[in-house]
Design an enzyme around this catalytic site. Structure first.
Site, PDB file in Angstrom:
ATOM      1  N   ASP A  47       0.548  -1.103   0.130  1.00  0.00           N
ATOM      2  CA  ASP A  47      -0.067   0.228   0.262  1.00  0.00           C
ATOM      3  C   ASP A  47       0.811   1.379  -0.114  1.00  0.00           C
ATOM      4  O   ASP A  47      -0.045   2.449   0.640  1.00  0.00           O
ATOM      5  CB  ASP A  47      -0.928   0.325   1.607  1.00  0.00           C
ATOM      6  CG  ASP A  47      -2.103  -1.315   0.866  1.00  0.00           C
ATOM      7  OD1 ASP A  47      -2.017  -1.664  -0.348  1.00  0.00           O
ATOM      8  OD2 ASP A  47      -2.034  -1.210   2.265  1.00  0.00           O
ATOM      9  N   ALA A  48       2.404   1.503  -0.448  1.00  0.00           N
ATOM     10  CA  ALA A  48       2.611   1.966  -0.027  1.00  0.00           C
ATOM     11  C   ALA A  48       2.970   3.224  -2.070  1.00  0.00           C
ATOM     12  O   ALA A  48       3.989   3.924  -2.025  1.00  0.00           O
ATOM     13  CB  ALA A  48       4.001   1.901   0.606  1.00  0.00           C
TER      14      ALA A  48
END
Lengths: 290, 290, 290, 290
Positions: free
Chosen positions: A234-235
Site C-alpha cells: 500500500d505504499a
C-alpha cells in the site's frame, strides 16, 4: 486552419528528463519541421527535483512517416536531453489483465466501460482465485481463468498468475479487489504497470479491513486510492484518490457499501489515465496530465 | 541544473491565436535562444473553434534584457501568428478596486488574503453605496469611498463610480456583493476586467434573490459563480463555480448563510486566477490555466 | 397551526443513554403534556453499542415554566433511563476562548463570523504566544493576552493559559492554529470542550508538518480535521473533516496555502456544531446532529 | 439491552401532517405500549409550511401483532393528526420497471446493484424502444420487452407502456435514460413513483441536449438530477443532485462521458432513497431522510 482532431489517430509522446533550457523548443521544432500537428500538450517542471515532464498528443496522419521512423528521428533529441521517453500509438489498445476475487463492483464497472467503449482497452483474460464471477465474465466473451490459492503454499498460485500474465502479453494488470498480496518478485516484474484499488484514503488505514479501522476511528469521510503496486504494501505511487462523506448513521456495513462506489469510480479514473499514458511516475510520486 | 524558481521574479506570457503548426516551436525557440527559463507552461488547442491558447511563466532574470525589450523582440512572432497576447511582470501587483454594499463576507475574506499576502494585489480603494463597512476597511489603511445611490436617478452614482475607477487606475474591479447592476457603458469600458460573484450556480436562478428561487425549486445543492461582467445580466464568461449540499432542513435563511461560504471561496479562487493572468477569455467562455 | 419558530428563543435538550423501549415516548409525552413545541428533533440509535442519542430544540415560550423548572421536571425521566443529558438556553451565548500563534486564517474567519453574527458566541479573550495578531484582535474590541512560551520551561506558560481560561469562564477553547501541544492535565480539565483544527485528514499525517508529509507521499487530496483535544496527540474524537484536490503542480508551499482554506472552513463548521450543542461524544467518536 | 437490529425485519412508517403538539408523543407512546423497538427515527418540522414529517423504522418482531393489525391500530392516531401516512414491510421488495433506450450506463449500474444485492428490489421487466440492450438484460434472467415508437404516432407506444407497467404491478418506474417524454396522463397515473435521471443540474439546461447547452455556456461543473416525473417537463420534485468539475479541456463529447458517471451515481442514490421509503414529497419539494 480547420483540422479534425477529436477522432483522428494520435501518437502520444511522454518525456521525463532533467530540467534545462530548450527542451520544448527542441521537441516542437522537430515536430514543426515535419508539420506534426500537436492536438494536446502538457508540460510540468518540478521545482523541487528540477525534473521536466511532458506529454504531447500528435496527429499521426499529420506526419509524413510512420511510428518507427518517428521514434528513430526523435532518438537524438531524447539523447541530447537525457530523456526517459516513449511514443505510443493511441489506436493500439492496451492489453489489461483483470484480477478479481469475489467482489464484483469494480469488475462490473470496468466491463461496462469496456463493452460500451467508454474506455478503450483489451482484456485478454480475467484471473481469479474464486469461481464466483466466471459466468458474468464469460457472457462478455472474455476468458475467465480460475487460479485457486492454497493458503498453506501460495507459491503455485503466484507462479500460475505470472505465467498467465506473461501469456496474455499484458500491458497492465489491474487488481480489481483481488485481495491477495502479490509477492515482491511479481511486483518488480511490472513496475508502474500493476494498478491496485485500495479501499481507504491512503496513507490512512494501511493493510486489512480499512473500513473497520475507519469506523473505529470515527472519521467523517471515507475514501479510496488507486495506486501502482510496489513491493511495499500500500505504499506505491498514488494515481488517484477520492472520498465520500459518512455520518454517525453509517455502520461499518454501510461504509463498505458506500466505499464500493468510491472505489469503482477512483479505479476507473486512475485506469483511464494509465491507458491514455497520462501518468508519469517519478520516484514514489506521479505526475498526472489529466 | 538547479535553478531557484519558486520565489524568483517572473514574466507571464499569454497568447490566443488561430491554431496552426509551429506556434510553440516559434515561442520556445525564441526563448531558448535567449536562455529564457520557462518555470510553468500551459497550452490548449480548442478543437471546436481551432483556436490555440498558451500561458508561460518565464524567469525574468534568466533573460539578458528587460520587459520592454522582451515585448519588442516578441512582437514579430506575435504578428506572424496573428496572436492576441500580453506579457506582464508578475512582480507588479495588479490594482483592484473592490465594490461592496452591506454584506461583509467576501470583503472580509479578500482583505484577509490581501493583508496576509495569501493573494498578491493592491487595493487603491473600496467603493460602496453604504457606510456600513467603512470602519473595517479603514482599519486596513485602505481608502473607503462612499458613493450613495439615488434610486430615482442612478446616473450620478455610476458617473462617480466611473471616475473613481479611472482615478484608481484599476486593473480589475471586483463586485464583492455590490448588489447594483452596472450600466452597459461601464461594463463595456472594462471588458474581462470586472469580476462579479453571483450567488447561484449559473445559469440557474439568474437575477434577484437566487437563494429564494433555489428554495422554491427544492434543489439539493446551492452554488456560486464567479464571472466577468458583460452588459447582459449574469451572462458573462464564467471563471469559477462551486456548490454546497443542502437538505430539507435548510431554510432559505440557512441557504443564504451556507451560500456565503461558497461565494467567498469561489470569488477568491476566481480572483486569484485573474490576478495571475490564468484566465483567457474566448467568446463567452474562459480558458483557465490553473 | 402557525407558530413562528425560526427566530424564537429555544432550549436544546441533548441525551445519551442505553437504548431501550419508550425513551422518545417518555420525553415527548412529557413535553406534550406541557404543550412544549419541538422545532427540531434528531435521534440516533447506535446498533453497535446499543446506545441512544437525541437532540431536541424546544420553543422556550411554548412552556409554562422557566429553564430551572424544566430541568427539575425532566430529572425523573433522565434518571429512569440512566441518561447523560443537558438542557441549554440557546439564547445564552457560549464563551469561547481563542488561542492562536502567528497564522491568521482561522482567527480572521472566526472573527468575521463573530462580528457579522454568522455564528453566535462570545469571545472573552484571545490568548497567544506571539504578539503578531494583537492589533487585529483589539480592533474588534476583544482583549488580546500575550502569554510567551519559554522553550526551556513551558510550565509557566501553561499555568498562565489555565488561569486565563478559568478567569474567562470559558465554555469552549478553540485552538485556531495555536501550534503548541497542551499538557495532559489541561486537556483533562476540559473534556469535549477544547477544539483543535489539525492540518491533515486524520489519521493521516499525525504530528508535525503534515503538508510536508503529504507532499512526500504524493497524495492527490489534502485535508483538515476538527477534533476535540484529548491527552493523546491528534487522536481525539473527530467532529468534522474535509479535503481539497491537489495535483503535481502544487508544491508544499501551495499545499500550505490551499490547506488554509480547508482548515478555516472545517474549523468553522465544527465549531458551529459545537456551539449549537449538535455534537455528542461517545467514546472516541462523535454523533453530530447537523 | 442488546437487540440485533441491523439484519432484523423492519417496518417503515412515514408520516406527513400539519405540525402541532404531541405528534411524536402519540406515535412513540403507541409503539412503546406494544414494546415496538424503533431502530431508526427521523423527524422534520418545516417552519415555512408548518408541516411535520417523520420516518420510523420499527423492528417487526418486536411487535406482538402483524402488519395489518399494526395498520389498524395506528389508524386512529393517523386520523387524529390528519396524517398522510403509510407503513411498509421492508422485507417486501419493491417492483421496479426499468425503461431504457440505447444508453447502458445507468441500466448497467442498476443491474449490478440488483444482482449483487447492493440494492434490494425486483425488476419485473425492462421496457425499451430499442433492441440494443436486450441481450444484456436477458443474461440477468429479466424479461426485456421491446416497444417501438412510431414517431408519427406515439400513442400506441405509450398505451403499450401503460399496459406493461400495469401488468408488472410496478411500485416504481425508473426512466434510466429512456429519452422519451411521457404523456401527461401516464405521469398522473403514478405520482411520486416515476423516477427520472436528467443529465443536467436542474433547473439549468432544461430540455434536450443539456451537455451541449452546458458547453455553450461555458460552465465549470456539470451535473445530474434525479427527480420524480410530473406532467411538466423536468420540473418535478428533486430527489438528488450532484456535479462534477469540468475544464476548458473537456469538449462536449467529454462532458457526455463525464456526465454519465454523475448520472448513474445520482440515479442510484435517488432510487435507493425511494426504495427505502426515505423520500416524502411535499408540494414540489422533497424531504429526504437519508
Amino acid at each position: 486552419m480547420a483540422i479534425e482532431t477529436q477522432n483522428a489517430r494520435k501518437y502520444r509522446l511522454t518525456v521525463s528528463c532533467p530540467d534545462t533550457y530548450g527542451i520544448v523548443a527542441a521537441v516542437t521544432q522537430f515536430l514543426a519541421t515535419h508539420r506534426g500537428w500537436i492536438s494536446e500538450a502538457h508540460q510540468f517542471a518540478d521545482p523541487e527535483t528540477c525534473t521536466f515532464f511532458m506529454r504531447y498528443e500528435i496527429l499521426a496522419d499529420s506526419l509524413p512517416f510512420d511510428l518507427d521512423v518517428l521514434k528513430n528521428k526523435f532518438e537524438p533529441i531524447a539523447e541530447a536531453f537525457n530523456m526517459t521517453w516513449q511514443i505510443t500509438d493511441a489506436s493500439v489498445k492496451k492489453r489489461v489483465v483483470l484480477m478479481v476475487s469475489k467482489e464484483a463492483h469494480c469488475l462490473s464497472d470496468l466491463l461496462y466501460r469496456w463493452r460500451s467503449g467508454d474506455m478503450d482497452f483489451e482484456i485478454p483474460c480475467v484471473l481469479s482465485n474464486h469461481e464466483d464471477l466466471r459466468s458474468y465474465v464469460e457472457w462478455h466473451g472474455i476468458p475467465f481463468i480460475y487460479l485457486p490459492v492454497d493458503q498453506a503454499d501460495k507459491e503455485p498460485h503466484f507462479r500460475a498468475v505470472r505465467e498467465q500474465i506473461a501469456a496474455a502479453q499484458a500491458d497492465a494488470i489491474v487488481l480489481a479487489r483481488y485481495m491477495q498480496i502479490l509477492p515482491e518478485e511479481l511486483c518488480d516484474l511490472y513496475p508502474s504497470r500493476i494498478i491496485n484499488i485500495h479501499h481507504s484514503f491512503l496513507p490512512s488505514f494501511i493493510g486489512a479491513r480499512p473500513y473497520h479501522q475507519a469506523a473505529v476511528r470515527g472519521v467523517k469521510q471515507i475514501g479510496a486510492t488507486c495506486h501502482y503496486v510496489t513491493s511495499e504494501l500500500d505504499a506505491g505511487p498514488i494515481i488517484e484518490q477520492d472520498v465520500h462523506r459518512v455520518t454517525h448513521h453509517n455502520t461499518t456495513t454501510d461504509m463498505v457499501r458506500i466505499g464500493k462506489d468510491v472505489e469503482k469510480a477512483v479505479l476507473a479514473r486512475g485506469l483511464r489515465c494509465h491507458l491514455e499514458d497520462r501518468v508519469l511516475v517519478h520516484g514514489n510520486k506521479t505526475v498526472v496530465f489529466a
